[in-house]
Design an enzyme around this catalytic site. Structure first.
Site, PDB file in Angstrom:
ATOM      1  N   SER A   1     155.707  23.834  59.621  1.00 48.60           N
ATOM      2  CA  SER A   1     155.254  24.419  58.362  1.00 48.60           C
ATOM      3  C   SER A   1     156.229  24.184  57.222  1.00 48.60           C
ATOM      4  O   SER A   1     156.489  23.045  56.832  1.00 48.60           O
ATOM      5  CB  SER A   1     154.960  25.909  58.573  1.00 48.60           C
ATOM      6  OG  SER A   1     154.311  26.463  57.478  1.00 48.60           O
TER       7      SER A   1
ATOM      8  N   ASP B   1     153.000  23.584  50.968  1.00 49.28           N
ATOM      9  CA  ASP B   1     154.112  23.492  51.901  1.00 49.28           C
ATOM     10  C   ASP B   1     153.890  22.296  52.820  1.00 49.28           C
ATOM     11  O   ASP B   1     152.903  21.562  52.688  1.00 49.28           O
ATOM     12  CB  ASP B   1     154.295  24.795  52.685  1.00 49.28           C
ATOM     13  CG  ASP B   1     153.172  25.063  53.676  1.00 49.28           C
ATOM     14  OD1 ASP B   1     152.072  24.487  53.500  1.00 49.28           O
ATOM     15  OD2 ASP B   1     153.375  25.846  54.614  1.00 49.28           O
TER      16      ASP B   1
ATOM     17  N   ASP C   1     152.887  21.668  55.807  1.00 48.71           N
ATOM     18  CA  ASP C   1     151.691  21.441  56.625  1.00 48.71           C
ATOM     19  C   ASP C   1     150.400  21.810  55.905  1.00 48.71           C
ATOM     20  O   ASP C   1     149.326  21.718  56.487  1.00 48.71           O
ATOM     21  CB  ASP C   1     151.795  22.165  57.968  1.00 48.71           C
ATOM     22  CG  ASP C   1     151.583  23.671  57.863  1.00 48.71           C
ATOM     23  OD1 ASP C   1     151.962  24.250  56.831  1.00 48.71           O
ATOM     24  OD2 ASP C   1     151.057  24.266  58.822  1.00 48.71           O
TER      25      ASP C   1
ATOM     26  N   ASP D   1     149.149  24.715  54.582  1.00 51.13           N
ATOM     27  CA  ASP D   1     148.413  25.974  54.692  1.00 51.13           C
ATOM     28  C   ASP D   1     148.916  27.026  53.709  1.00 51.13           C
ATOM     29  O   ASP D   1     148.410  28.152  53.696  1.00 51.13           O
ATOM     30  CB  ASP D   1     148.408  26.508  56.131  1.00 51.13           C
ATOM     31  CG  ASP D   1     149.787  26.922  56.637  1.00 51.13           C
ATOM     32  OD1 ASP D   1     150.781  26.745  55.898  1.00 51.13           O
ATOM     33  OD2 ASP D   1     149.872  27.423  57.778  1.00 51.13           O
TER      34      ASP D   1
END
Length: 446
Positions: A101, A240, A242, A244
């Site tokens: 993440s 960010d 990833d 999400d």
């Protein structure tokens, strides 16, 4: 039952340090394949972000899954919510995301989606954990899983994102700066906004495996602020690593966080008669969000911190919209998990509907001053949150604020930290209260 490997969002840690090692991930892939193979045919989608260790862990998962008889479909670099979406549309039994993440490149993690694009049920995670601690076997050669690649994955997800706004939506004339954090959105996000007519300039779209989240993206907003001002853009959007989480910047350079994004989407859905139920935030959501929604007669509920708990609360209440101030926003009318691109599109659509700039629209919510101080503790021994001195200090501060603020102390789920948060209507007093409570916790932890 307590978990040995799984945290609140899969398994995460430093690359090369157990459990984030190739041998463990190989065994994890095998355990996942065995767990889902019990239901019959097993197909698993595997996607990743752009960090360099993703190649290594993708190969390990592929081998482990295949050895258990599971077919593997590789997506390559793909935003986490895109993997959730494609897991559903391909009717796969599970989806796997290789990502840490918003963490730096030397961390990585593995998280999972069910065939419905939601987080795995607790009972499935426990089955996987039990299998990890058993000897690894390999199915006979004729039953080994096959591996293929989905070459049009990005295009499918781009069209899905665009479908979250009306087909006649046109952002022509809107100047947008995107910061993709050198992460999983670096190809997809610019295409989505350009195809919807916006004039797009980009930051963070040259991943080299090591620069993901490095002074860029939603956790380092300063480069985006500077770019918005320098280019006289209408809006800035930061993702960010990833994809999400999303944060935004208005044309003045002011940051718009997840609480404000939630408010803007909720108000627009209410205006259009599309809001079903209320909004779920977390214990860290700003009091200003709760009050602004209250003024609109929109119900508000708080879940524990973590997207897993936000989703659980949404499902329990049969509501659609929820999220965290970190920018993790769930638009349940469109998707099953937090989706940064889709959340940003809903905000742009809301601004277009009202004919307002982001700076004007955000005036509908007045955020209360909030001070957060992290106090490190050794772990083990006395629980600082249960210590009489800490409880007494919290009660006294709460009494002094007389209903015009709140106190929250909680342990971090990933680090040996106590997070001391105080919120109220006057910043000086809020900071003084937070520093006092942090001092009390520090003394108890010494």
């Amino acid at each position: 039952m307590s978990r040995k490997y799984f945290g609140t969002d899969g398994i995460r840690g430093r690359v090369g340090t157990p459990p984030i090692t190739p041998d463990f991930v190989l065994k994890l892939g095998w355990a996942v394949g065995m767990a889902f193979r019990q239901q019959g045919k097993c197909r698993v989608l595997v996607g990743k972000d752009t960090r360099i260790s993703g190649y290594m862990f993708e190969s390990a998962l592929e081998a482990g899954l295949s050895s258990a008889g599971a077919d593997v479909m590789l997506l390559g670099p793909m935003p986490t919510p895109g993997i959730a979406y494609l897991t559903r549309t391909f009717h796969a039994e599970a989806g796997i995301v290789i990502s840490a993440s918003h963490n730096p490149h030397d961390d990585n993690g593995i998280k999972f989606f069910s065939g419905q694009g939601t987080k795995l049920p607790d009972e499935v995670e426990l089955i996987i954990e039990e299998l990890i601690d058993t000897p690894m076997t390999v199915v006979e050669s004729s039953r080994l899983g096959k591996v293929s690649r989905i070459n049009d994955a990005a295009g499918r997800y781009i069209e899905f994102c665009k479908s979250s706004v009306p087909s006649n939506t046109d952002f022509a004339g809107l100047r947008v700066v995107l910061d993709c954090a050198h992460g999983a959105t670096y190809k997809v996000a610019p295409s989505v906004f350009r195809e919807l007519g916006a004039e797009v300039s980009v930051l963070g779209v040259q991943p080299n495996g090591l620069n993901i989240n490095d002074n860029c993206g939603s956790t380092h907003i300063e480069p985006l602020q500077a770019a918005v001002l320098a280019e006289h853009a209408d809006i800035g959007i930061a993702f960010d690593g990833d994809g999400d989480r999303v944060m935004m910047v208005d044309h003045t350079g002011a940051v718009v966080d997840g609480d404000e994004i939630l408010f803007l989407i909720a108000r627009d859905m209410l205006d259009r008669g599309k809001l079903h139920g209320g909004v779920v935030g977390t214990l860290m959501s700003n009091l200003g969000l709760e009050l602004a929604l209250q003024d609109l007669h929109i119900p508000f509920a708080r879940a524990k911190v973590g997207d897993r708990y936000v989703m659980a609360e949404l499902q329990a209440r049969n509501w659609q919209l929820g999220g965290e101030n970190s920018g993790h926003v769930v638009c349940g009318q469109h998707t099953t998990t937090g989706d940064a691109i889709i959340a940003a599109l809903q905000v742009l659509m809301a601004l277009k509907q009202r004919g307002q700039t982001l700076a004007e629209a955000r005036m509908g919510i007045r955020k209360c001053p909030q001070v957060l101080i992290n106090v490190r503790f050794a772990g083990g021994g006395v629980d600082p949150l249960e210590h009489p001195a800490v409880k007494e200090a919290c009660a006294k501060v709460t009494e002094e604020m007389a209903g015009r603020g709140r106190v929250l102390l909680r342990k971090s789920g990933t680090e040996p930290l106590v997070r001391v948060m105080v919120e109220g209507d006057e910043e000086g007093r809020v900071r003084a209260h937070a520093e006092h409570l942090a001092k009390v916790v520090t003394e108890v932890c010494a």
